[in-house]
Write a protein that holds these residues in place. Structure first.
Motif, PDB file in Angstrom:
ATOM      1  N   SER A   1       0.830  -1.206   0.000  1.00 37.06           N
ATOM      2  CA  SER A   1       0.000   0.000   0.000  1.00 37.06           C
ATOM      3  C   SER A   1       0.866   1.257   0.000  1.00 37.06           C
ATOM      4  O   SER A   1       0.465   2.288  -0.545  1.00 37.06           O
ATOM      5  CB  SER A   1      -0.998   0.002   1.156  1.00 37.06           C
ATOM      6  OG  SER A   1      -0.380   0.219   2.393  1.00 37.06           O
TER       7      SER A   1
ATOM      8  N   GLY B   1       1.650   1.914  -3.456  1.00 42.93           N
ATOM      9  CA  GLY B   1       0.472   2.534  -4.066  1.00 42.93           C
ATOM     10  C   GLY B   1       0.375   4.020  -3.738  1.00 42.93           C
ATOM     11  O   GLY B   1       0.032   4.832  -4.604  1.00 42.93           O
ATOM     12  N   GLU B   2       0.714   4.372  -2.488  1.00 39.74           N
ATOM     13  CA  GLU B   2       0.627   5.777  -2.074  1.00 39.74           C
ATOM     14  C   GLU B   2       1.613   6.649  -2.846  1.00 39.74           C
ATOM     15  O   GLU B   2       1.305   7.789  -3.193  1.00 39.74           O
ATOM     16  CB  GLU B   2       0.910   5.901  -0.570  1.00 39.74           C
ATOM     17  CG  GLU B   2      -0.252   5.512   0.304  1.00 39.74           C
ATOM     18  CD  GLU B   2      -1.424   6.457   0.135  1.00 39.74           C
ATOM     19  OE1 GLU B   2      -2.105   6.378  -0.902  1.00 39.74           O
ATOM     20  OE2 GLU B   2      -1.671   7.256   1.044  1.00 39.74           O
TER      21      GLU B   2
ATOM     22  N   THR C   1      -3.568  -1.218   5.713  1.00 42.00           N
ATOM     23  CA  THR C   1      -3.422  -0.382   4.519  1.00 42.00           C
ATOM     24  C   THR C   1      -3.096   1.050   4.959  1.00 42.00           C
ATOM     25  O   THR C   1      -3.529   1.482   6.028  1.00 42.00           O
ATOM     26  CB  THR C   1      -4.714  -0.436   3.682  1.00 42.00           C
ATOM     27  OG1 THR C   1      -4.958  -1.803   3.345  1.00 42.00           O
ATOM     28  CG2 THR C   1      -4.599   0.385   2.406  1.00 42.00           C
TER      29      THR C   1
ATOM     30  N   LYS D   1      -3.772   1.704  -3.440  1.00 43.18           N
ATOM     31  CA  LYS D   1      -3.060   1.075  -2.312  1.00 43.18           C
ATOM     32  C   LYS D   1      -3.840  -0.140  -1.809  1.00 43.18           C
ATOM     33  O   LYS D   1      -3.258  -1.169  -1.466  1.00 43.18           O
ATOM     34  CB  LYS D   1      -2.845   2.092  -1.187  1.00 43.18           C
ATOM     35  CG  LYS D   1      -4.108   2.659  -0.616  1.00 43.18           C
ATOM     36  CD  LYS D   1      -3.808   3.774   0.375  1.00 43.18           C
ATOM     37  CE  LYS D   1      -5.089   4.489   0.750  1.00 43.18           C
ATOM     38  NZ  LYS D   1      -4.827   5.734   1.454  1.00 43.18           N
TER      39      LYS D   1
ATOM     40  N   ASP E   1      -2.602  -4.110  -1.864  1.00 43.48           N
ATOM     41  CA  ASP E   1      -2.642  -4.937  -0.648  1.00 43.48           C
ATOM     42  C   ASP E   1      -3.480  -6.197  -0.874  1.00 43.48           C
ATOM     43  O   ASP E   1      -3.116  -7.291  -0.465  1.00 43.48           O
ATOM     44  CB  ASP E   1      -3.268  -4.155   0.530  1.00 43.48           C
ATOM     45  CG  ASP E   1      -2.232  -3.353   1.298  1.00 43.48           C
ATOM     46  OD1 ASP E   1      -1.022  -3.555   1.055  1.00 43.48           O
ATOM     47  OD2 ASP E   1      -2.631  -2.531   2.135  1.00 43.48           O
TER      48      ASP E   1
END
Ligand SMILES: *Cc1c(COP(=O)(O)O)cnc(C)c1O
Length: 474
Positions: free
Chosen positions: A84, A87-88, A293, A348, A352
């Motif tokens: 995650s 993803g961020e 997350t 994110k 996950d």
């Protein structure tokens, strides 16, 4: 290129910080005044100057609370899953709003996919959902949906002159319910707090009595919240009797699973804690709590069609922004939301979900529960400690046992602050049946039995220190 260099420099800091996250103290604590002076927020430095700008970043990191650190037990979240975080970073550099397909095509499809997956898992057939900014707002949106669903005229006329509406919650429900009652124009007097039984669950006879009285007085109980894992004590309101009462009173049954909803992924735990969830009207779960997350990541699900959610949320002229999909399908998620700009929270979560899968998340939650059992056993085994109330699920409410002459509450507050300021560990507090408890939550993948042992040892040593200081006084 300057930009490349900046990213390289940034990545070095990121690598160093994440590498050191589990080491040393969890925080280099300074009180707000001292920290303010140290930071020099008024300084002009930074203008057009990357070196100076990076010193701000260094300052930020130097005093950041290392939430992945195994001594960090403070809140319902800790650290963040690595997928995650990836993803961020991508979310930050692509900077877009998730409200329309045009601006966020992949995010929109990922969000829809995840919502479908969750709806299937919960069992809301033909349902709809939304990623919101967190369960506080999810609770408000659920209350609003219940209000507009049972009294559709409110959308146009407001609450003026209509039948009095009442929402009912566990007395230990999250404070976002009080805020929702305020924002939605119900007022605090229309949020009825039902006393709890010995296990911290809504006392069903008291609830029945309150419902009957409300109706007898001409009121309309429109919204009832089952908390799945109360914030301090971790109690689960029983769905079975609430569903039976819904038959009689026709309220909307919302399940606030912000914290304890994570049991959903494990068949065994779901059966134990959330049987019959599929019959509820709505359900909220925070992926940023037990599931790890990155903050914020919430899902709010409705046992209603998307057209219902759209009717609840839409208002005013949206034609400048939203486009209808083919066959009237909802294409832009912003039409189901209370926001205009929406942060991309789906990437994110998607990463996950793909990385751990349902089985991985189930294992994690089951593991946490086993650690909670271990922690409770440790408290009971150590004469210096005591449980304030027995454990219901994931929350361990305990305290340092004080001699009779020393009141437990101020002592345990002082103990907690001493541990925090010395950088030993951070644990939350809360009141259960009027008594202050240290609230231990395990939601950090870096915590296992040895870390728990160390934590309890540190509580005991700090308590002994404080006792010794007292007896030093004349
Ligand atoms: C944490 C929590 C909330 C609030 O959730 P946010 O995502 O922080 O807004 C609501 N209800 C319960 C039971 C919670 O534990």
């Amino acid at each position: 290129m300057e930009q490349d260099k900046i990213f390289e420099r940034l990545m070095q800091l990121v690598i160093r910080y994440s590498h050191d996250q589990g080491q040393g103290k969890f925080v280099d604590y300074l009180d707000p005044k001292t920290l303010g002076q140290r930071l020099g927020l008024e300084d002009e430095r930074g203008r057009g100057d990357w070196d100076a700008l990076f010193t701000w970043v260094e300052h930020y990191l130097a005093h950041a609370v290392k939430t992945s650190h195994p001594a960090y037990f403070n809140r319902m979240w800790a650290g963040a899953n690595l997928p995650s975080v990836v993803g961020e970073v991508i979310t930050a550099i692509t900077n877009t709003s998730a409200c329309t397909f045009e601006t966020a095509p992949v995010s929109t499809l990922m969000e829809k996919y995840l919502l479908r997956t969750m709806l299937d898992l919960v069992g809301f057939k033909g349902g709809s959902g939304q990623m919101t900014t967190g369960s506080s707002n999810a609770n408000m949106l659920a209350m609003m949906a219940a209000r507009n669903g049972l009294a559709p005229e409110v959308k146009q006329r407001g609450l003026f002159g209509g039948q009095e509406l009442f929402a009912l919650v566990n007395a230990d429900a999250h404070y976002s319910m009080d805020r929702a009652a305020n924002i939605l124009g119900l007022g605090a007097d229309h949020l009825l707090k039902i006393p709890v039984d010995d296990h911290g669950r809504m006392h069903i006879p008291a609830l029945e009595k309150r419902l009957a009285e409300t109706v007898a007085a001409g009121g309309r109980p429109f919204f009832l919240v089952a908390t799945a894992g109360t914030t301090v004590r971790g109690s689960y309101d029983p769905l079975e009797p609430l569903l039976a009462l819904r038959e009689r009173y026709h309220f909307w049954l919302h399940v606030d699973g912000a914290w304890g909803g994570a049991v959903l992924f494990s068949d065994r735990l779901r059966h134990q804690f959330l049987p019959r969830l599929a019959q509820a009207d709505s359900f909220t779960l925070d992926f940023h709590k037990m599931l790890g997350t990155a903050l914020m990541c919430n899902v709010l699900l409705f046992n209603r069609a998307p057209s219902f959610l759209r009717e609840v949320c839409s208002a005013g002229d949206e034609s400048y922004i939203f486009r209808q999909g083919e066959d009237g399908e909802i294409r832009d998620l912003g039409t189901l939301s209370l926001q205009c700009g929406r942060r991309v929270d789906s990437l994110k979560w998607f990463l996950d979900w793909k990385f751990y899968g349902q089985a991985g998340l189930a294992e994690r939650v089951e593991h946490y529960l086993a650690l909670c059992q271990y922690a409770e056993d440790q408290v009971r085994r150590r004469p210096e400690l005591e449980m304030v109330v027995p454990r219901e699920s994931f929350n361990i409410c305990f305290r340092f046992r004080t001699p009779e002459s020393i009141p437990a509450e101020p002592f345990n507050k002082a103990l907690r602050d001493r541990m925090h300021h010395a950088g030993r560990a951070l644990v939350g507090t809360g009141y259960v049946s009027g008594q202050l408890a240290l609230r231990l939550l395990i939601t950090n993948i870096n915590v296992g039995e040895p870390e728990l042992d160390r934590f309890f040892q540190s509580v005991i040593e700090t308590g002994r220190e404080l006792l010794a200081e007292r007896s030093d006084q004349p």
